[in-house]
Design a protein around this motif. Structure first.
Motif, PDB file in Angstrom:
ATOM      1  N   ASP A 236       0.847  -1.196   0.000  1.00 12.11           N
ATOM      2  CA  ASP A 236       0.000   0.000   0.000  1.00 12.11           C
ATOM      3  C   ASP A 236       0.881   1.245   0.000  1.00 12.11           C
ATOM      4  O   ASP A 236       2.099   1.190   0.178  1.00 12.11           O
ATOM      5  N   LYS A 287       2.856   8.976  -1.143  1.00 13.30           N
ATOM      6  CA  LYS A 287       1.622   9.474  -0.521  1.00 13.30           C
ATOM      7  C   LYS A 287       0.843  10.344  -1.489  1.00 13.30           C
ATOM      8  O   LYS A 287      -0.360  10.532  -1.335  1.00 13.30           O
ATOM      9  N   ASP A 321      -4.025   3.712  -3.909  1.00 10.46           N
ATOM     10  CA  ASP A 321      -3.667   3.171  -2.604  1.00 10.46           C
ATOM     11  C   ASP A 321      -2.687   2.014  -2.697  1.00 10.46           C
ATOM     12  O   ASP A 321      -2.173   1.561  -1.679  1.00 10.46           O
TER      13      ASP A 321
END
Length: 993
Positions: A236, A287, A321
């Motif tokens: 992830d 991110k 994600d």
């Protein structure tokens, strides 16, 4: 109709089935019948009448000792001519047609029409033979037979009533429709079978191919993920969950994959402290859902340091994600880069002292080093593409030695033409040497450049001359061989390679005799010696052999020439295979055209623009009575033009030249050599050459003399028919009224027959209750005489009598409901309808000692009496109830009759048995009615559903099973068929829920 199938009635339906159809009406007509193919061939014919058979054989005898085909063409086979003429009329007009034949009988013909297309005709004689002696005398005279014989045959024939003959016409039409339906069904069945086989084969093949592709893809994916040396990972964006890590992680990191699944961020602990800050900053891009790429060092558990390069990107299919990435161990590369930097400095000092220009290119053709000599000419171009810097190209240069060295790892040299910065053209020899790392892998290439402009210019002139020679040789349209005076080949062009299928380098050194088969060797040797002696020579259609052993015909033109400083033999070989094939095709086409022209019935003639006769085929010569040599070369007016029609003929020619010729052609009159006149229909068109220019005219002609005579006769007969037509309307009205009365009589007879069957069935059912009432009346009298009458006795007797009367009344209601036509569909279960039918027949079955059973195989239950049958929801169906009951009554009644007949013949000693079994397969309900009545003979089982077919001699009508099949297949939408089992028959009815 199905495409690609056989359109012959005899082939598609079969002679046996066609004869069965004819037998259905010849059994009561006892006349003659024929089924014709649409082209006039017999499909089948039967002569059941002695009258028709005798006259047919007599008229065949008039044809003489010839084959049947010749007899039919002779026009003397009177019976065949009359029969085919009637059928032909029905075919051309697509309607029934009848006429009286030369033998005094009326022939009725009905066209056989399938899908709107006439495919044949069905005819039969539908009248009694003549009895009038004068008429018979005329027939005997025409057929050249004895009148006494004809009178005897006429008296022997049992006359058929008029209503039978009229009904037979409908029967013949029904038979024609039946033949058409069978023809379509057989063709459709063949087409469906073929298409199913094609689809099954295609599906099977494609399924196998797809499964093989899937298996191979799965195998390759497994090999890649388990065996690549790079790390492949899925995690992830926060790296809080490791979804997948390949086994290479344990090799590079020195830690287990399991430890990373437990703690997904544990791999960060191994990052070198000096690189960790930069590494963490790079990971922040994850991110933001952006791809990343960076290299860094890691410290393995054993203290060793490794360089790695990592690249990752978001999985767009799963959103931002999830990240997918790879990690490569680049430790060796880093060490090599450090070592290379050291060696580069050493190398630079060495090459600066070399006189030739030197450069080094990496694997991407970037200049990573440039000697001072090159810098002085082209400037400092390190970091730029070599092909753009030195030769001004946008891609790697053609035949670049650096590129070749990169591919095979060997040194290569090429001469380059370079435009110098000042505009001067210079030539350089560029020699490329691959540079390898410590493991032997090529990492760059050293190129040494030497100026060879002077040497190149000297060689260029010689090369230009050689290229002109080679160009002329290689692009020659024929194969060229050059051999020395001993016959050894020293050169050959591309066409020679293609002709023999042998590469040039193999041809050189071969003897010219090696290319010639043994049978042509002597001729080839003699030609070669003649060339050396005379200086030239030619040989036509010489066979030479290719590499594969094939023989190639060639024309060879040879000559002795000067080749450098010596004499050689030049041989030009022209491949003549296409010419030979073309000549063959031309000859075949000419022969084919000549054969057609000689066999066509139409006359064909051609003239040039002056009208001079150029050509006449045999049919034309026969038409005008002249030989071809008497016609060719003459100008108009031609000797075969009828003087009284010359103006009309010339007008037709002018109209054709002006493009005004009608599509149907012209009618003109020719004069034969014997002075007879011939009426001719002539179609004229332009005769053009290969360039499309008109060079004359060609005409096709048909003799229409007979047609003109028939047209005149037709006009005369038309006038006679017009007079007869005035009285015809009244005759037609009277005849129609007579036919209507006869049809009403047939309908009434049919109703009476059905009523008779119903009354007979009721009589069987009433026999027992009537006997019971008779006993009650007798007992009532005895009770009175003995003084036993009291209230109780009378009540019991009255109740018993009323029960018998109620049973008789119920029987009447059952039969009334059964014979009432089904107007609407009803919902009922098959077991129940079977019980009702056995209720109607139970009395007859008991009388004849026949047991029965009704079995439901859905619930495995069997009932031995109709009164015990329980409703079954699994066998419920919605259809025409009374029609199905009619079919069951027919089949069970036939089973009863078969058992009784078998018992009377002594073939059955056991108890008679009729079994009804009900099955359900998905949405199909199946009833099987079986008996032990001896079965149906194999040779007639395919005929039992035919109209008017019966095995009961004079007791049967042949309608029962035929109507059963019509009801099941057309009204109920199901199927019915029969088979034979040990000692009996099985009839199966399939219905669809």
């Amino acid at each position: 109709m199905a495409n690609g199938g056989d359109t012959s009635l005899r082939q598609v339906i079969g002679e046996g089935q066609l004869r069965d159809i004819q037998d259905s009406y010849l059994e009561y007509l006892e006349s003659s019948a024929a089924i014709y193919e649409v082209n006039g061939d017999y499909a089948v014919s039967i002569f059941a009448s002695g009258w028709c058979d005798f006259l047919n054989r007599a008229s065949r005898g008039l044809c003489g000792d010839v084959s049947d085909d010749e007899a039919m063409k002779s026009g003397k086979w009177i019976c065949h001519e009359d029969c085919w003429a009637t059928s032909l009329k029905s075919i051309t007009e697509k309607r029934p047609f009848e006429r009286e034949c030369s033998g005094g009988c009326v022939i009725y013909a009905a066209p056989i029409i399938a899908d709107g297309i006439v495919i044949g005709s069905n005819n039969a004689s539908v009248s009694n033979p003549p009895t009038d002696e004068k008429k018979i005398e005329e027939i005997a005279d025409k057929f050249k037979v004895s009148m006494d014989k004809l009178l005897k045959l006429s008296k022997q024939y049992t006359p058929r009533p008029e209503y039978v003959l009229n009904s037979s016409r409908k029967h013949i039409q029904i038979a024609a429709d039946t033949i058409a339906n069978i023809f379509l069904r057989n063709q459709e069945k063949e087409e469906l079978t073929r298409r199913k086989e094609q689809i099954d084969e295609l599906l099977g093949k494609r399924t196998t191919e797809l499964q093989a592709e899937i298996d191979e893809h799965l195998r390759l994916i497994g090999l890649v993920t388990e065996n690549i040396s790079e790390i492949f990972w899925i995690a992830d964006a926060e790296v809080t969950q490791m979804l997948y890590i390949s086994p290479a992680y344990e090799t590079i990191w020195g830690r287990t994959c399991e430890s990373l699944y437990v703690n997904p961020r544990s791999f960060i602990d191994a990052v070198h402290p000096e690189d960790k800050g930069r590494f963490m900053a790079d990971m922040e891009v994850m991110k933001e859902g952006l791809p990343f790429s960076h290299d860094y060092r890691i410290i393995r558990p054993d203290g060793s340091i490794r360089w790695v390069w990592s690249k990752g990107f978001p999985d767009k299919k799963r959103g931002l994600d999830v990240y997918v990435g790879i990690v490569l161990d680049i430790t060796e590369r880093k060490l090599m880069e450090e070592s290379l930097a050291l060696e580069r400095n050493k190398f630079k000092a060495i090459v600066d002292a070399i006189e030739d220009a030197i450069s080094i290119m990496d694997l991407e053709y970037n200049v990573i080093y440039q000697g001072e000599q090159l810098k002085s000419i082209f400037g400092d171009n390190e970091g730029k593409k070599c092909y753009r810097t030195f030769e001004g190209n946008d891609s790697v240069c053609e035949r670049c030695p650096v590129e070749i060295s990169f591919k095979d790892g060997k040194p290569h040299t090429s001469t380059r033409k370079v435009l110098m910065p000042g505009g001067e053209i210079r030539f350089y020899n560029n020699t490329a040497h691959p540079i390898r790392d410590m493991e032997g892998t090529i990492v760059s290439c050293l190129e040494v450049v030497r100026d060879v402009t002077a040497e190149h210019m000297a060689a260029e002139a010689l090369k230009e001359s050689e290229e002109k020679y080679r160009s002329l040789l290689d692009y020659a349209g024929d194969a060229v061989f050059i051999a020395d005076l001993d016959g050894v080949i020293i050169d050959a062009n591309k066409k020679a390679e293609e002709l023999l299928g042998i590469p040039k380098d193999e041809l050189i050194g071969m003897s010219h005799e090696d290319t010639v088969p043994e049978g042509e060797l002597e001729r080839a040797k003699k030609t070669f010696q003649d060339v050396i002696t005379k200086g030239f020579g030619m040989v036509l259609n010489l066979q030479i052999k290719g590499r594969d052993g094939s023989l190639i015909p060639v024309d060879v033109n040879t000559r002795v020439i000067e080749y450098g400083d010596k004499k050689v033999v030049l041989g030009i070989h022209r491949d003549i295979r296409e010419r030979i094939e073309l000549e063959k095709l031309i000859l075949e086409e000419y022969s084919f055209r000549k054969a057609i022209e000689n066999c066509v019935p139409a006359g064909i003639a051609a003239v040039d623009l002056e009208g001079r006769q150029l050509y006449a085929n045999p049919a034309f010569c026969k038409m005008v009575g002249y030989e071809e040599k008497e016609l060719i070369g003459y100008l108009p007016p031609h000797i075969f033009w009828s003087p009284e029609d010359i103006n009309n003929i010339e007008s037709a020619l002018r109209a054709t030249i002006e493009g005004k010729a009608p599509p149907e052609g012209f009618e003109v009159i020719f004069r034969r050599k014997n002075n007879e006149r011939v009426n001719v229909n002539i179609l004229i068109s332009h005769l053009v050459d290969a360039e499309g220019a008109t060079t004359g005219m060609v005409a096709s002609m048909y003799d229409i003399t007979a047609r003109k005579i028939m047209e005149d006769e037709l006009k005369t007969k038309t006038n006679i028919l017009s007079e007869l037509n005035a009285n015809l309307e009244g005759l037609v009205r009277d005849k129609a009224e007579e036919i209507r009365r006869k049809e009403q009589l047939l309908i009434q007879q049919s109703k009476m027959a059905a009523m008779g069957e119903m009354i007979a069935a009721i009589a069987h059912q009433w026999r027992q209750p009537l006997n019971g009432l008779s006993l009650i009346v007798q007992d009532f009298k005895d009770a009175y005489e003995h003084g036993e009458l009291d209230a109780g006795y009378i009540n019991n007797t009255v109740n018993t009598a009323m029960n018998q009367i109620d049973f008789m009344s119920t029987t009447i209601d059952l039969f009334k409901n059964f014979f009432q036509p089904s107007k609407e569909k009803e919902t009922f279960d098959l077991l129940g309808i079977c019980a009702e039918v056995f209720a109607l027949l139970s009395s007859q079955l008991i009388t004849n000692s026949i047991a029965y059973s009704i079995s439901c195989h859905v619930h495995n239950r069997t009932f031995l009496n109709y009164s015990e049958v329980m409703p079954c929801e699994a066998t419920v169906i919605t259809t025409y109830k009374n029609q199905l009951a009619h079919v069951l009554l027919n089949i069970i009644g036939n089973a009863k009759d078969a058992i009784v007949q078998s018992r009377e013949k002594g073939l059955l000693t056991a108890e008679g048995m009729i079994e009804v079994d009900c099955y359900k397969d998905n949405r199909t309900l199946r009833l099987e009615i079986s008996d032990n009545g001896g079965g149906i003979p194999e040779d007639i089982i395919d005929k039992i559903f035919g109209q008017y077919f019966t095995t009961k001699a004079d007791k049967g009508t042949g309608i029962g099973l035929y109507m059963s099949k019509v009801i099941v297949e057309e009204s109920l939408g199901g199927k019915i068929y029969a088979r034979v089992k040990d000692g009996g028959s099985v009839f199966t009815i399939e219905l669809y829920v």
